[in-house]
Design a protein around this motif. Structure first.
Motif, short mmCIF file in Angstrom:
data_model
loop_
_atom_site.label_atom_id
_atom_site.label_comp_id
_atom_site.label_asym_id
_atom_site.label_seq_id
_atom_site.Cartn_x
_atom_site.Cartn_y
_atom_site.Cartn_z
N THR A 152 0.61 -0.93 -0.02
CA THR A 152 -0.23 -0.07 -0.18
C THR A 152 0.86 1.27 -0.03
O THR A 152 2.03 1.17 0.29
CB THR A 152 -0.86 -0.03 1.22
OG1 THR A 152 -0.17 0.01 2.42
CG2 THR A 152 -2.04 -1.24 1.28
N GLY A 153 0.31 2.35 -0.31
CA GLY A 153 1.09 3.58 -0.51
C GLY A 153 0.07 4.71 0.07
O GLY A 153 -1.10 4.67 -0.15
N LYS A 154 0.67 5.91 0.55
CA LYS A 154 0.05 7.11 0.74
C LYS A 154 -0.35 7.96 -0.27
O LYS A 154 0.71 8.10 -1.32
CB LYS A 154 0.88 7.90 1.91
CG LYS A 154 0.56 7.15 3.18
CD LYS A 154 1.46 7.84 4.23
CE LYS A 154 1.66 7.17 5.60
NZ LYS A 154 2.30 8.04 6.61
N GLY A 155 -1.32 8.55 -0.64
CA GLY A 155 -1.89 9.41 -1.75
C GLY A 155 -1.59 11.00 -1.18
O GLY A 155 -0.64 11.25 -0.31
N GLU A 156 -2.10 11.72 -1.55
CA GLU A 156 -2.23 13.08 -1.22
C GLU A 156 -3.01 13.40 0.03
O GLU A 156 -2.61 14.40 0.90
CB GLU A 156 -3.27 13.98 -2.44
CG GLU A 156 -3.35 15.38 -2.10
CD GLU A 156 -4.23 16.25 -3.20
OE1 GLU A 156 -4.99 15.44 -3.95
OE2 GLU A 156 -4.44 17.30 -2.95
N VAL A 157 -3.89 12.84 0.68
CA VAL A 157 -4.82 13.10 1.80
C VAL A 157 -4.74 11.93 2.57
O VAL A 157 -6.08 11.46 2.88
CB VAL A 157 -6.03 13.80 1.43
CG1 VAL A 157 -5.89 15.24 0.95
CG2 VAL A 157 -6.90 12.93 0.58
N PRO A 158 -3.54 11.24 3.25
CA PRO A 158 -3.74 9.83 4.03
C PRO A 158 -4.02 10.07 5.32
O PRO A 158 -4.51 9.05 6.02
CB PRO A 158 -2.43 9.40 3.68
CG PRO A 158 -1.50 10.65 3.66
CD PRO A 158 -2.42 11.70 3.13
N ASP A 159 -3.97 11.44 6.03
CA ASP A 159 -3.93 11.36 7.61
C ASP A 159 -5.47 11.10 7.87
O ASP A 159 -6.50 11.68 7.47
CB ASP A 159 -3.85 12.96 8.03
CG ASP A 159 -2.30 13.10 7.61
OD1 ASP A 159 -1.86 14.14 7.57
OD2 ASP A 159 -1.54 12.25 7.34
#
Lengths: 115, 109
Positions: A55-62
């Motif tokens: 998996t990976g983080k996008g623009e707004v992961p928080d």
């Protein structure tokens, strides 16, 4: 199942509660994505997965987490919902083989309201 | 930063032609997509351009100029069912899609 399904269709949630949005695809696509769509803004990527197990983080992961235990399922979890997470959430998948258009196919969306 | 610009709203007449423009500034370019989204529904794929020029698909055509960071979607012989939002998205150097806010197209009889 044909394509991508999401559940629930809509949900009203109290702030502070935990919530998991479900997404399942039957196209054997390797890549999957979670977006949120807010009025006046473009689709914003929350998290993605290029293949099962990653998996990976996008623009707004928080405030969000995901897992990808197998090819078909990609659940999105809000650990402690806040009102700013009120949005329409779309799950998408793509072949992402690196050849051709690799267009993304979208599920019907989940409309989430956090009060 | 990365930016996709498209008009917020356009109005056109049934049977006419409309052009929806999209300009972009992104870190890298691996293609530009157009999607259609009816109110309350999911986006659906319309077209993909990676090379300069015009791609035609029935009543819909899409044009790309990479040197100008510019694309347009051309809709001909407009029908009432074409009333929808049209989303422009660019695939950046990380192969992630960067989305514009969409253009709401209103078709009048």
């Amino acid at each position: 199942i044909a394509g991508i399904t999401q559940a629930p269709t809509s949900q009203i949630l109290a702030a502070g509660r935990r919530m998991t949005l479900r997404c399942t695809q039957d196209m054997r696509h390797n890549a999957m994505y979670w977006y949120r769509q807010d009025l006046g803004l473009g689709l914003r990527l929350i998290h993605y997965s290029n293949t099962a197990g990653t998996t990976g983080k996008g623009e707004v992961p928080d405030g969000y987490s995901v897992s990808r235990a197998n090819t078909d399922d990609f659940p999105l979890t809000l650990a402690s919902a806040v009102p700013s997470q009120t949005s329409v959430y779309f799950c998408a998948s793509s072949d992402a083989s690196g050849q051709g258009a690799n267009e993304q196919f979208f599920g019907p969306g989940t409309r989430l309201t956090v009060l | 930063g990365q930016n996709i610009d498209q008009p917020t709203e356009m109005t056109a007449t049934e049977g006419a032609i409309v052009q929806i423009n999209c300009t972009y500034q992104t870190s890298g370019f691996n293609g530009l997509f157009w999607y259609q989204q009816h109110a309350g529904e999911a986006p659906t794929f319309l077209s993909y351009n990676v090379l300069d020029g015009l791609e035609e698909k029935g009543r819909f055509s899409s044009f790309l100029s990479r040197s100008k960071g510019y694309s347009y979607l051309l809709l001909k012989e407009l029908q009432m069912k074409d009333s929808a939002s049209y989303l422009c998205a660019v695939m950046d150097s990380n192969y992630q899609l960067i989305w514009g806010a969409g253009t709401k197209l209103i078709i009048k009889p």
